[in-house]
Structures are given as C-alpha cells and as structure tokens.
Enzyme design. Structure first.
Site: not given
Length: 355
Positions: A125, A129, A192, A194-195, A226, A255
């Site tokens: 993925n 967010f 994450s 993805n940021t 996390k 994560n």
C-alpha cells in the site's frame, strides 16, 4: 467432494474472496467491506453477531492500565476515520486502533495505491494517510466512546504531508489536542514509508520534541510509538531503551516494510505495483525479530504490541510467547474475512485451556 488429506477446506469467505474480491480493485473491495461492517450496529445485526464472536473470558488481558477482552486487536489502517469501531468490536477484536489520523485533512496518494500479492498473502500500500483530519475524527470518536460494550480504542496519529519535518512537533500536538481525550491509548506513528521524510523521526533527537508535544496534551492517556521493521538491530535496541527513558508507555512493532525479498509473486507483478509498504506474511520473520530485540531492551512489564504477518491463533500465541503484551493484525483480515478475529480468539482460548 472433500478436500485432499492434509489440506484445509476453504471457508465460504475464502471462496467468495477468490471469486469476487480477488477480481475487484483492492481499494474498492476494502470500501465494500468497510460499509458492510458499518451496517452491523445500524441494522441491529451486530448485537446478534457479538454473542457468537465475544472473546472467551480466559483471554482477558491487562495492559497499559486497561482491560482488554482479548490480546488480539486490529492494527491501524483499516478504520482510518474512526467510523466503524463498534462494528469491528462486534466481530471480536479486543481493541481497534484507528487511523492513521493527521491534523489536516488529506486525500492521500493518487490511485491505484493498494495492491494484493495473493501468492504471498501480502499487500502493498501507498495510501498516504488518506483521512478527513483530526477534527472530523474527534466527532466520530466522541460518539464511539459513549457506546457500551465497545472495544478498547487506540488512536494512531501521523504527520500531515504538507507540514515540514521541522514543524512536525506542532503538527502532532494539534492532532493530540483534538483526539487524546477520546483515546484509550495514543500512538505516535513515525514509521509509514508513504509520507516523505516521516521515518527520519526515528532519529531520537527529532523524536523527543514530538513526544514532548504529544504528551503535553495526552495527560494520563497511555502513549506509544510505532516503529519501522527496516531499522537496524542496533537501532531497534536503542529505540526500546529510549522509549523507556523518555517515559513512553509502549512500542508498537512493526509497521510495513519497503523490502521485497523472498516473495513468491512474480517479480514483474511486484515491480508493477511500485513503491509502498509491504504487509502480511512476508513481514512475519522481521516483525518477530524486532519484537525479541525490543523485549530484551525493556523491562518485563513494558508494553510491546507486535504486528506484522500474523494470520492464525498459533501466530498470535508465538508473538505472546516471544514477549508481546498484545498482538495486532491487519492484512490477514483481507484474506480471512469477517470472522477472522473470532477464529483467532477461539484458537487462543483452546491453547490457554490446554496449558
């Protein structure tokens, strides 16, 4: 016709997944499941379902000063906007971690951004967010908190994409200001992939101001961080020691990973999916490694929530035996279906009663 010896007969959901969901865009399939779960309490079905899915009392767990009906819960990522907490609890999850929620509303990354690797029981993925922001989530959480027979609610907060890393502490502070009073526990997500730049917050000098900012609003609400599975072993040990010394109440490990090694899915399919975090079965080995590194670095009563690659009751029990206080799942929900939590709780109860 019966299944061949040694092979488990597929459940009705697994047949449905193969015939319907597997042929559907993953994000659309997620939306379909999301709305179905949201209808459970609205239609009154959930109260009937919960009589069947309610965790065995033998699974009751005390952690973070809270009572969990089961050590198994749902990781952040499924209920990004805190709208289906009650329905998820009715399916048997002992706790539900909502989010990741950001201070500012944001649409996330362009679609497509969710990809199945079915041969690996995995998902890639790069959602980014996507959520309606902390103010909107606070309204949903206010309602959820008033409900009786609800699961424990964790609230996972992350950095807004448009906010520079140097302003991260203020951004997290705003989310905590709006959300902390509605959380049973609060999670600072720094992991994450993805940021852009988010994982730089693993640097302890950058992380401490974020913790201080969130704690100023969290008060007595338990506060966790996390972390990524892609940290080095030494960094994992240092993060564990830092979490204790900085007064955090726990660590969630881990994560998703940016790694792609050892996959069964054809390389061309993986490359076509592109960048993003990998979750599911391939993450299991590293996730449990990080769990063991952390457990060796923190006191015995320090809370560690293990997540990454768990799919069965045996998987969950293995994490508990390795030192996890609680365990979360996510990707297994996509592959196992609505009664996944119930299946795990039932298996855990059998294991506990046999000991």
């Amino acid at each position: 016709m019966s299944a061949p010896a040694g092979r488990r007969r597929p459940t009705p959901y697994e047949v449905f997944f193969r015939l319907v969901f597997a042929r559907m865009d993953p994000e659309r399939a997620h939306g379909f499941a999301y709305h179905a779960i949201r209808l459970l309490p609205i239609l009154g079905i959930g109260s009937v379902v919960s009589r069947f899915t309610r965790p065995d009392p033998v699974l009751a767990t005390r952690a973070l000063g809270l009572s969990f009906p089961s050590p198994f819960g749902l990781a952040a990522g499924f209920d990004k906007e805190a709208r289906i907490i009650r329905g998820l609890g009715q399916l048997g999850f002992g706790h539900v971690e909502v989010g990741t929620i950001t201070a500012l509303e944001q649409p996330g990354n362009p679609q497509p951004r969710l990809f199945r690797l079915i041969a690996d029981r995995a998902v890639i993925n790069r959602m980014g967010f996507n959520n309606a922001g902390a103010k909107a989530a606070s309204g949903e959480l206010r309602v959820a908190r008033r409900r009786s027979h609800r699961p424990v609610i964790g609230v996972n907060i992350g950095k807004s994409r448009v906010v520079d890393l140097d302003a991260a502490a203020a951004d997290y502070h705003e989310s905590a200001r709006l959300l902390a009073s509605y959380a049973d526990y609060l999670v600072i997500n720094i992991s994450s992939p993805n940021t852009p730049g988010l994982r730089a917050l693993h640097d302890l000098d950058r992380l401490q101001p974020v913790i201080d900012a969130v704690r100023s609003e969290a008060g007595s609400v338990p506060l966790l961080v996390k972390i990524s599975p892609d940290v080095t072993d030494e960094d994992a040990r240092e993060l564990g020691a830092f979490a204790v010394s900085s007064g955090l109440d726990g660590v969630i490990a881990t994560n998703t990973t940016i790694g792609r090694s050892g996959l069964r899915t054809p390389e061309a399919v993986v490359e076509a999916a592109g960048a993003g975090g990998l979750s599911g079965r391939p993450l299991a080995a590293r996730s449990i490694e990080v769990l063991r590194l952390l457990r060796a670095s923190v006191p015995a009563d320090f809370c560690i929530i293990s997540v990454g690659g768990v799919e069965t009751a045996a998987d969950v029990q293995r994490r508990l035996d390795a030192g996890a206080t609680l365990v979360q799942g996510y990707t297994g929900f996509l592959y196992r279906g609505p009664f996944w939590a119930h299946s795990i709780n039932r298996g855990l109860a059998r294991i506990r009663r046999s000991h």
